[in-house]
Design an enzyme around this catalytic site. Sequence first.
Site, PDB file in Angstrom:
ATOM      1  CG  ASN A  10      -1.868   1.136   1.288  1.00  0.00           C
ATOM      2  OD1 ASN A  10      -1.777   2.066   0.489  1.00  0.00           O
ATOM      3  ND2 ASN A  10      -2.785   1.079   2.229  1.00  0.00           N
ATOM      4  CE  LYS A  17      -0.870   2.490   6.214  1.00  0.00           C
ATOM      5  NZ  LYS A  17      -2.289   2.576   6.325  1.00  0.00           N
ATOM      6  NE  ARG A  74      -5.946   1.929  -0.501  1.00  0.00           N
ATOM      7  CZ  ARG A  74      -5.886   3.109   0.094  1.00  0.00           C
ATOM      8  NH1 ARG A  74      -4.780   3.517   0.659  1.00  0.00           N
ATOM      9  NH2 ARG A  74      -6.945   3.874   0.147  1.00  0.00           N
ATOM     10  CG  HIS A 163     -12.548   4.494   2.492  1.00  0.00           C
ATOM     11  ND1 HIS A 163     -13.247   5.522   3.097  1.00  0.00           N
ATOM     12  CD2 HIS A 163     -11.246   4.712   2.759  1.00  0.00           C
ATOM     13  CE1 HIS A 163     -12.390   6.343   3.688  1.00  0.00           C
ATOM     14  NE2 HIS A 163     -11.175   5.875   3.493  1.00  0.00           N
ATOM     15  N   GLY A 193     -12.776   6.403   9.665  1.00  0.00           N
ATOM     16  CA  GLY A 193     -11.376   6.475  10.084  1.00  0.00           C
ATOM     17  C   GLY A 193     -10.959   7.925  10.037  1.00  0.00           C
ATOM     18  N   GLY A 195      -9.977   9.262   7.237  1.00  0.00           N
ATOM     19  CA  GLY A 195     -10.910   9.477   6.128  1.00  0.00           C
ATOM     20  C   GLY A 195     -12.198   8.741   6.474  1.00  0.00           C
ATOM     21  NE  ARG A 224      -9.324  13.594   2.345  1.00  0.00           N
ATOM     22  CZ  ARG A 224      -9.238  12.262   2.428  1.00  0.00           C
ATOM     23  NH1 ARG A 224     -10.302  11.529   2.709  1.00  0.00           N
ATOM     24  NH2 ARG A 224      -8.091  11.665   2.206  1.00  0.00           N
ATOM     25  CD  GLU A 367      -8.808  -0.381   3.919  1.00  0.00           C
ATOM     26  OE1 GLU A 367      -8.919   0.311   2.914  1.00  0.00           O
ATOM     27  OE2 GLU A 367      -8.492   0.084   5.024  1.00  0.00           O
TER      28      GLU A 367
HETATM   29  P1  AMP Z   1      -8.013   4.921  10.642  1.00  0.00           P
HETATM   30  O1  AMP Z   1      -7.885   5.959   9.567  1.00  0.00           O
HETATM   31  O2  AMP Z   1      -9.045   3.895  10.332  1.00  0.00           O
HETATM   32  O3  AMP Z   1      -6.696   4.339  11.058  1.00  0.00           O
HETATM   33  O4  AMP Z   1      -8.582   5.698  11.926  1.00  0.00           O
HETATM   34  C1  AMP Z   1      -7.772   6.622  12.634  1.00  0.00           C
HETATM   35  C2  AMP Z   1      -8.640   7.413  13.602  1.00  0.00           C
HETATM   36  O5  AMP Z   1      -9.345   6.520  14.466  1.00  0.00           O
HETATM   37  C3  AMP Z   1      -7.875   8.304  14.541  1.00  0.00           C
HETATM   38  O6  AMP Z   1      -7.595   9.553  13.952  1.00  0.00           O
HETATM   39  C4  AMP Z   1      -8.824   8.458  15.715  1.00  0.00           C
HETATM   40  O7  AMP Z   1      -9.694   9.568  15.478  1.00  0.00           O
HETATM   41  C5  AMP Z   1      -9.654   7.203  15.667  1.00  0.00           C
HETATM   42  N1  AMP Z   1      -9.406   6.304  16.813  1.00  0.00           N
HETATM   43  C6  AMP Z   1      -8.445   5.368  16.936  1.00  0.00           C
HETATM   44  N2  AMP Z   1      -8.524   4.751  18.143  1.00  0.00           N
HETATM   45  C7  AMP Z   1      -9.574   5.306  18.777  1.00  0.00           C
HETATM   46  C8  AMP Z   1     -10.192   5.110  20.060  1.00  0.00           C
HETATM   47  N3  AMP Z   1      -9.723   4.197  20.923  1.00  0.00           N
HETATM   48  N4  AMP Z   1     -11.267   5.870  20.361  1.00  0.00           N
HETATM   49  C9  AMP Z   1     -11.738   6.786  19.492  1.00  0.00           C
HETATM   50  N5  AMP Z   1     -11.207   7.011  18.290  1.00  0.00           N
HETATM   51  C10 AMP Z   1     -10.141   6.294  17.926  1.00  0.00           C
END
Ligand code: AMP
Length: 381
Positions: A10, A17, A74, A163, A193, A195, A224, A367
Amino acid sequence: MNGSRVLVLNSGSSSVKYQLLDMADGSRPASGIVERIGEGPVADHAAALKQVADELAAKDLGLDSPELAAVGHRVVHGGTRFTEPTLITDEVVEEIEKLIPLAPLHNPANVTGIKVARSLRPDLPQVAVFDTAFHSTIPEAAARYAIDVATADRWGVRRYGFHGTSHAYVSRATAELLGKEPAELNTIVLHLGNGASASAVRGGVCVETSMGLTPLEGLVMGTRSGDIDPAAIFHLSRVGGMSTDEIDTLLNKRSGLAGLCGDNDMREIGRRMGEGDRAAQLAFDIYIHRLRKYVGAYTAVLGRVDAIAFTAGVGENSAAVREAAMRGLTAFGIEVDGVRNALRSATARLISTETSRVAVAVVPTDEELEIASQTFDLVSA
Ligand code: AMP
């Protein structure tokens, strides 16, 4: 084909990654990330890929390993050209390069990753798995923007969605959790996430998604804006004197939760809300308001909703976001159980009550596994 392992790469704008998955026994013998490409010792994507190859070789899992069946890449944007995982040839690389104007931040890194991996192992099958592919089934009425058709077609302006690998995996995993076939189920997937995007999946087929021409449209995200009146851009340009690049940076990097309260991490926002911080509370409220609007809209799109699945960093971890997003929706047949919602677990689980007509679930996305499975299926066919 001999081996049973797939290397998933990725290549993002500033990081690469990787994960090595063994499709025979489900193990993951290696994974890692090379970050800050261009900032320090890792000069560019080619150097990053070399480092990945070296890290794998040091563990005797190098690209020359006979157990390696394929590499799965990816790729963010497949345009309308790529709607399936695709075996990479010189021609495919050229076509992905032609899509760079649609994804100037992402596709160049993806192409470099492909080129370097192919130069290291020219004989190994390599597969491109597109983030847009799962959304290629969205009907024209949902994919077209209501602008002049000739202009839209000339410049490729339409909803592509992103996504897709996650939405595909999570919608299928939700059916599995409920002991149903994907074809039997109408599902709203909320990928929250940094995003964030929502999708409506009817009988396993995606019919609507919130990201559009680019990943900027739709939900409020970490940095965003999501949906905004496009005329705000003319206003910022004509009245505010901002350049196109400045507005691009504003909407992609200085907006969303970060723009509203200075933090894009939901953990930090939750902590600040606990201290009575008004800006953090308003950012949370705006985030939730947008999310609920999409749940309502996609309920109408689907007509009958069987399941709602929360996934990605926020969706998997923030009980507060799930609770606020689903609150007071009993008229929609949605009832979340407070105790189940508060439980933490790394596996897929239901958080709705026994009587809830709609199953509400937390389904961790994967993913890498989805890319590896699609890659392995293609090369072993
Ligand atoms: P991702 O892009 O899927 O890796 O999601 C990252 C985001 O998940 C971070 O910027 C946080 O806002 C959120 N996140 C991760 N761990 C937690 C948690 N334990 N509680 C609330 N939000 C979380």
